[in-house]
Design an enzyme around this catalytic site. Structure first.
Site, PDB file in Angstrom:
ATOM      1  N   LYS A   1      -8.723  12.505   5.325  1.00 19.17           N
ATOM      2  CA  LYS A   1      -8.972  11.522   6.384  1.00 19.17           C
ATOM      3  C   LYS A   1      -8.795  12.132   7.771  1.00 19.17           C
ATOM      4  O   LYS A   1      -9.607  11.911   8.671  1.00 19.17           O
ATOM      5  CB  LYS A   1      -8.017  10.337   6.230  1.00 19.17           C
ATOM      6  CG  LYS A   1      -8.105   9.318   7.358  1.00 19.17           C
ATOM      7  CD  LYS A   1      -7.084   8.218   7.204  1.00 19.17           C
ATOM      8  CE  LYS A   1      -5.782   8.504   7.887  1.00 19.17           C
ATOM      9  NZ  LYS A   1      -5.803   8.209   9.333  1.00 19.17           N
TER      10      LYS A   1
ATOM     11  N   CYS B   1      -1.562   2.538  13.316  1.00 17.64           N
ATOM     12  CA  CYS B   1      -0.276   2.137  12.724  1.00 17.64           C
ATOM     13  C   CYS B   1       0.807   2.007  13.786  1.00 17.64           C
ATOM     14  O   CYS B   1       0.821   2.748  14.777  1.00 17.64           O
ATOM     15  CB  CYS B   1       0.169   3.174  11.695  1.00 17.64           C
ATOM     16  SG  CYS B   1      -0.832   3.189  10.194  1.00 17.64           S
TER      17      CYS B   1
END
Length: 420
Positions: A22, A115
């Site tokens: 990712k 996040c």
């Protein structure tokens, strides 16, 4: 909103194949904005973050086609402003700024989200752009960068917590189309930076030293299309290695790239985990007993912050006291309170978590707060007695491709359910 229901206590056995990284694919997708010619990226994981990046590129005017693990992008004509609502959802989206600045000499991008693991300022990105001659302004939630011409410079990208990975990627991409030579000092050394440099060089860039603290970029007039295969995800590999150890199983991890995981392997072995390398694969199983181990997160090639929560979960099972120290993000202990709900004994002291291990874990409902915390809670649930429900697993879908399906293939009793 989905959650995982896990019935723990089953040792994992079998083979798992690691998906593309990712943290490599997002900057590589952004780099396609540097050329008007078609680019093909292979080995791309099926993640929500990848879909978000595809939407951002489409908003900017690129043609994006995602089919299986292949992404095709043609950014023939693009605009210099990212959509506010799209960009603010994902931290990695800030990496469109370098390519836009390099190709259009201007970029307007909203401050990014992601996040909630502590402050992750982009001041080093902006410092790097200024070193190339860009003028930076921040207003109304947007960062604007503009330059009549970009010229080579010598940006220093070291910060309080070490080098900036996305900042290095951003400045490196902008510098490929700058006049003259750019030398990035205190550059991030992560494998994902090397992968990006390999893609840019395939496009016609002239980059040397990627993977070292000094990266030299000689600007070119234009870049062309290219094909590239993304490296495997070292954090996913670390997660499955720890899962094998926590469940007292034995798992063969295909495409593990052990050469990217020296620090993780060292700490696993220190904790009594047996790790065998077999070509490109890795076989992981628990030894006779787990042992406590101290871990401090550091920039690459030190122990990765993205595998800190998973290692903490493992240490809850190891008799003795382990000290986990977080040096990259100041708020990356949000999984601690949830691990204690499962029976772990953990106390936070400043930047460190003191884990008194060896107590059995028992299932309970827990709440995921960020991507890697979610992974740690899933691992703890696999090792716990009884049933664990991990809520808000949309965080996991950002960084793990079909984690539940891969775990079921290894024998885990895990299912995805609708929380409502």
């Amino acid at each position: 909103m989905d959650s995982f229901l896990i019935k723990g206590g089953v040792p994992l056995h079998g083979t798992v194949e690691i998906s593309g990284a990712k943290n490599a694919v997002l900057p590589i997708m952004a780099a396609t904005l540097l050329t008007s010619e078609p680019c093909v990226i292979r080995g791309v994981p099926n993640l929500s973050d990848v879909k978000f990046m595809g939407q951002i590129l489409t908003w900017l005017g690129a043609q994006v086609n995602i089919e299986g693990d292949t992404v095709q992008v043609r950014a023939k004509k693009i605009k210099g402003q990212g959509d506010y609502d799209l960009v603010r959802k994902m931290r990695g989206s800030i990496c469109i700024m370098g390519p836009l600045l390099g190709r259009l000499r201007k970029a307007r991008v909203s401050l990014p989200g992601g996040c909630v693991i502590g402050a992750r300022p982009i001041n080093l990105h902006l410092k790097g752009f200024e070193a190339l001659g860009a003028k930076i302004t921040i207003q109304s939630g947007y960062v604007e960068a503009e330059a009549k011409r970009l010229t080579g410079g010598t940006p220093f990208l070291g910060g309080r917590a070490g080098s900036t990975v996305l900042g290095t990627a951003n400045v490196m991409m902008a510098a490929t189309l700058a006049d003259g030579v750019t030398v990035i000092e205190s550059a991030a050394c992560e494998p994902e930076i090397v992968d990006l440099a390999d893609f840019l060089n395939a496009m016609g860039a002239k980059i040397q030293g990627a993977g070292s603290p000094t990266v030299t970029i000689t600007g070119v007039k234009e870049l062309h299309g290219a094909e590239h295969h993304v490296i495997p995800d070292r954090i996913e590999a670390a997660t499955f290695a720890i899962a094998a150890a926590m469940t007292n199983g034995e798992v063969t991890i295909k495409r593990a790239r052990a050469d990217h995981m020296h620090a993780v392997i060292d700490k696993l072995q220190e904790a009594g985990v047996i790790v065998e390398r077999k070509g490109a694969d890795m076989i992981v199983r628990r030894g006779s007993r787990l042992k406590s181990s101290d871990v401090t997160t550091l920039p690459y090639s030190g122990y990765p912050t993205d595998a800190q929560a998973q290692m903490m979960a493992l240490m809850t099972l190891a008799p003795g006291i382990s000290i986990i120290t977080e040096r990259i993000f100041e708020s990356r202990f949000m999984h601690v309170s949830e691990l204690t709900r499962l029976g772990a004994d953990i106390q936070i002291e400043g930047p460190s978590a003191i884990v008194k291990g060896g107590r059995p874990l028992s299932g309970a409902p827990v709440m995921a707060s960020d991507l890697r915390a979610s992974a740690a809670l899933v691992l703890a649930g696999l090792a716990a007695k009884g049933t664990t429900q991990v809520n808000r697993i949309y965080h996991l879908d950002r960084g793990y491709e079909q984690m539940d399906a891969k775990l079921r293939k290894l024998g885990a009793r895990i299912q995805r359910v609708d929380e409502s």
